[in-house]
Design a protein around this motif. Sequence first.
Motif, PDB file in Angstrom:
ATOM      1  N   TYR A   1       0.007  -1.336   5.675  1.00  0.00           N
ATOM      2  CA  TYR A   1      -0.581  -2.617   5.285  1.00  0.00           C
ATOM      3  C   TYR A   1       0.042  -3.150   4.001  1.00  0.00           C
TER       4      TYR A   1
ATOM      5  N   CYS B   1       0.824  -1.198   0.000  1.00  0.00           N
ATOM      6  CA  CYS B   1       0.000   0.000   0.000  1.00  0.00           C
ATOM      7  C   CYS B   1       0.865   1.258   0.000  1.00  0.00           C
TER       8      CYS B   1
ATOM      9  N   ARG C   1      -2.774   2.092  -4.315  1.00  0.00           N
ATOM     10  CA  ARG C   1      -2.995   3.396  -3.664  1.00  0.00           C
ATOM     11  C   ARG C   1      -3.518   3.233  -2.241  1.00  0.00           C
ATOM     12  N   CYS C   2      -4.566   2.480  -2.052  1.00  0.00           N
ATOM     13  CA  CYS C   2      -5.095   2.254  -0.702  1.00  0.00           C
ATOM     14  C   CYS C   2      -5.824   0.927  -0.727  1.00  0.00           C
ATOM     15  N   LEU C   3      -5.513   0.081   0.234  1.00  0.00           N
ATOM     16  CA  LEU C   3      -6.126  -1.240   0.298  1.00  0.00           C
ATOM     17  C   LEU C   3      -7.476  -1.204   0.999  1.00  0.00           C
ATOM     18  N   GLU C   4      -7.906  -0.011   1.397  1.00  0.00           N
ATOM     19  CA  GLU C   4      -9.234   0.205   2.009  1.00  0.00           C
ATOM     20  C   GLU C   4      -9.382  -0.494   3.358  1.00  0.00           C
ATOM     21  N   VAL C   5      -8.294  -0.632   4.093  1.00  0.00           N
ATOM     22  CA  VAL C   5      -8.388  -1.221   5.426  1.00  0.00           C
ATOM     23  C   VAL C   5      -7.885  -0.260   6.501  1.00  0.00           C
ATOM     24  N   CYS C   6      -7.831   1.016   6.182  1.00  0.00           N
ATOM     25  CA  CYS C   6      -7.200   1.980   7.088  1.00  0.00           C
ATOM     26  C   CYS C   6      -8.166   3.049   7.593  1.00  0.00           C
TER      27      CYS C   6
ATOM     28  N   GLY D   1      -0.822   4.270  -0.118  1.00  0.00           N
ATOM     29  CA  GLY D   1      -1.776   5.323   0.209  1.00  0.00           C
ATOM     30  C   GLY D   1      -1.233   6.230   1.301  1.00  0.00           C
ATOM     31  N   THR D   2      -1.936   7.307   1.540  1.00  0.00           N
ATOM     32  CA  THR D   2      -1.449   8.335   2.466  1.00  0.00           C
ATOM     33  C   THR D   2      -1.258   7.793   3.879  1.00  0.00           C
ATOM     34  N   THR D   3      -2.250   7.069   4.397  1.00  0.00           N
ATOM     35  CA  THR D   3      -2.143   6.559   5.768  1.00  0.00           C
ATOM     36  C   THR D   3      -0.926   5.664   5.921  1.00  0.00           C
ATOM     37  N   CYS D   4      -0.777   4.728   5.023  1.00  0.00           N
ATOM     38  CA  CYS D   4       0.349   3.798   5.121  1.00  0.00           C
ATOM     39  C   CYS D   4       1.674   4.518   4.930  1.00  0.00           C
TER      40      CYS D   4
HETATM   41  S1  FES Z   1      -3.582   3.949   2.884  1.00  0.00           S
HETATM   42 FE1  FES Z   1      -2.920   1.909   3.160  1.00  0.00          FE
HETATM   43  S2  FES Z   1      -4.718   0.777   3.506  1.00  0.00           S
HETATM   44 FE2  FES Z   1      -5.389   2.798   3.156  1.00  0.00          FE
END
Ligand code: FES
Length: 86
Positions: free
Chosen positions: A59, A9, A43-48, A11-14
């Motif tokens: 993740y 991932c 981009r985002c695995l949708e688990v955050c 994405g921003t959170t990760c």
């Molecule tokens: S940014 Fe990684 S799971 Fe959403």
Amino acid sequence: MEKIKVKICQGTTCFVMGGEVIKSIHDTLVEKYADKIEIVPVRCLEVCHDADSFSQAPYVYVNDEVVSAATVDKVISVIESKLKNE
Ligand code: FES
């Protein structure tokens, strides 16, 4: 043998929770398992999306298994476990 799909991932959170870890996971996996895995940046695995899961980033998916609070060692351990079972 079909390659193991590793979705890292980005994405921003990760990224915020482990940007350097994610880069080192990518670099280490490419070096060690180039012929056994396929790395798929996502981009985002949708688990955050809630407070509990936010704190478990970054993740990585190894095939259909989610690795939370991912580190190089954790991801390699899951990959090696899957390689043993094939
Ligand atoms: S940014 Fe990684 S799971 Fe959403």
